[in-house]
Design an enzyme around this catalytic site. Structure first.
Site, mmCIF file in Angstrom:
data_model
loop_
_atom_site.group_PDB
_atom_site.id
_atom_site.type_symbol
_atom_site.label_atom_id
_atom_site.label_comp_id
_atom_site.label_asym_id
_atom_site.label_seq_id
_atom_site.Cartn_x
_atom_site.Cartn_y
_atom_site.Cartn_z
ATOM 1 N N SER A 6 -9.835 23.554 -14.525
ATOM 2 C CA SER A 6 -9.340 22.520 -13.614
ATOM 3 C C SER A 6 -10.226 21.288 -13.704
ATOM 4 O O SER A 6 -11.212 21.251 -14.443
ATOM 5 C CB SER A 6 -9.274 23.047 -12.172
ATOM 6 O OG SER A 6 -10.572 23.278 -11.671
ATOM 7 N N SER B 222 -12.098 19.413 -11.387
ATOM 8 C CA SER B 222 -13.030 18.977 -10.342
ATOM 9 C C SER B 222 -14.354 18.457 -10.896
ATOM 10 O O SER B 222 -15.119 17.829 -10.171
ATOM 11 C CB SER B 222 -13.301 20.107 -9.346
ATOM 12 O OG SER B 222 -14.164 21.074 -9.902
ATOM 13 N N LYS C 252 -20.155 23.452 -10.325
ATOM 14 C CA LYS C 252 -20.318 22.162 -9.654
ATOM 15 C C LYS C 252 -21.685 21.602 -10.044
ATOM 16 O O LYS C 252 -22.457 22.231 -10.767
ATOM 17 C CB LYS C 252 -20.257 22.307 -8.124
ATOM 18 C CG LYS C 252 -19.017 23.002 -7.573
ATOM 19 C CD LYS C 252 -17.770 22.171 -7.702
ATOM 20 C CE LYS C 252 -16.559 22.917 -7.128
ATOM 21 N NZ LYS C 252 -15.296 22.184 -7.372
ATOM 22 N N SER D 147 -12.176 17.622 -5.512
ATOM 23 C CA SER D 147 -13.067 18.778 -5.647
ATOM 24 C C SER D 147 -13.291 19.432 -4.294
ATOM 25 O O SER D 147 -13.702 18.783 -3.333
ATOM 26 C CB SER D 147 -14.421 18.328 -6.229
ATOM 27 O OG SER D 147 -15.357 19.381 -6.194
#
Length: 306
Positions: free
Chosen positions: A110, A112, A167, A271
């Site tokens: 994805s 983010s 992240k 996100s």
């Protein structure tokens, strides 16, 4: 959008496969092979005795050596299930050790972490920079180092430990993080931002604002969407140490608890991260993302992660 990397626990599957094939391999080496050797010796002794008797009776037997060798080979031959287990065990064990203690591959599904990481990027995650951990249990047994602000880190999603997320580390234990009007302040020091050319989002065919976020020792690119607020209060969940954070429509402030980390995606307005589901405990850490080794849709993506 959540940054889920892998569903399920492949490490556990790999561990079980290694144990099963390893047990079979050991059983064969220390028990079954000796039993086959004993049966072969008994059969060969009987074969030799029969041949000697025929010779004593004046009967000539043909192909004595070939028949003896074939008999021995047939008895010593491993069963198929033992042969395959013995072949797979060293390969599975090597893969298990490499991905458990050195490097583990992941695929980005994805957006983010755009523009740093794109959908389809195949990345390598360093497993030892943040300490050596027991496979499957993920318990640290040797301290090596700790995550630093700006690191791109893979971790177990606190809400579902079967999922791996990725992240960027924004806050380490003890940090005071403020995010106001889409700008970060760390421990009272505003982070500098440098405007860059707008970023073309190929997935949605739209341009987003792009900045160089100059986090100390780790400058990196981020994206912002003008139409999206800095935080969606309706998406904020209840999480451990929630009392360490304060929220308003355009701002939030969090003090990172000891043993935890504050994570955000580089695609800030697309996100779901520590702003919404909370801090990442040290025991959830998987490793540091260090290299894009392949993207089949874009070979130019190969290289280090910053």
């Amino acid at each position: 959008m959540n940054m889920q990397l892998i569903l399920g626990n492949f490490a556990l599957i790999l561990f079980v496969a290694m144990v099963i094939t390893g047990v079979i391999w050991c059983l064969d080496v220390f028990v079954l092979a000796k039993q086959r050797r004993a049966r072969a010796n008994a059969a060969l002794a009987e074969y030799d005795a029969r041949y000697a008797k025929l010779s004593a009776d004046g009967i000539k037997a043909d192909n004595n050596h070939g028949g003896r060798a074939a008999l021995e080979a047939s008895i010593l031959r491993q069963p198929t299930w033992v042969e395959y287990s013995g072949s797979f065990f060293p390969v599975i064990a090597l893969v298990f050790v490499l991905r458990s203690f050195l490097f583990e591959p992941f695929k980005i599904p994805s957006s983010s972490m755009v523009p740093t990481l794109l959908v389809g990027d195949l990345i390598l995650v360093n497993k030892f920079d943040y300490g050596i951990r027991l496979p499957v249990l993920n318990k640290k047994i040797v301290q090596v180092g700790n995550p630093q602000r700006g690191d791109v880190m893979v971790f177990k999603y606190p809400k579902d430990m079967s999922q791996d997320y990725i992240k960027r580390v924004i806050g380490v234990p003890g940090d005071k993080i403020t995010y106001e009007n889409k700008r970060l302040t760390v421990n009272g020091q505003p982070v500098a931002y440098e405007p860059l050319d707008d970023y073309l989002d190929d997935e949605h065919l739209a341009y987003n604002k792009q900045f160089l976020e100059k986090l100390p020792n780790a400058p990196h690119r981020i994206l912002n969407m003008d139409a999206v607020r800095p935080i969606n209060l309706g998406a904020v969940e209840d999480f451990p140490h929630h009392e360490s954070c304060t929220y308003s429509y355009d701002k939030f402030t969090c003090i990172v608890p000891e043993g935890n980390y504050f994570m955000m995606g580089d695609n800030r307005d697309n996100s779901a991260d520590s702003r919404y589901w909370g801090f990442v405990p040290d025991q959830n850490i998987v490793g540091k993302a260090v290299f894009v080794w392949m993207n089949f849709g874009n070979l130019k993506r190969i290289g280090g992660i910053h």
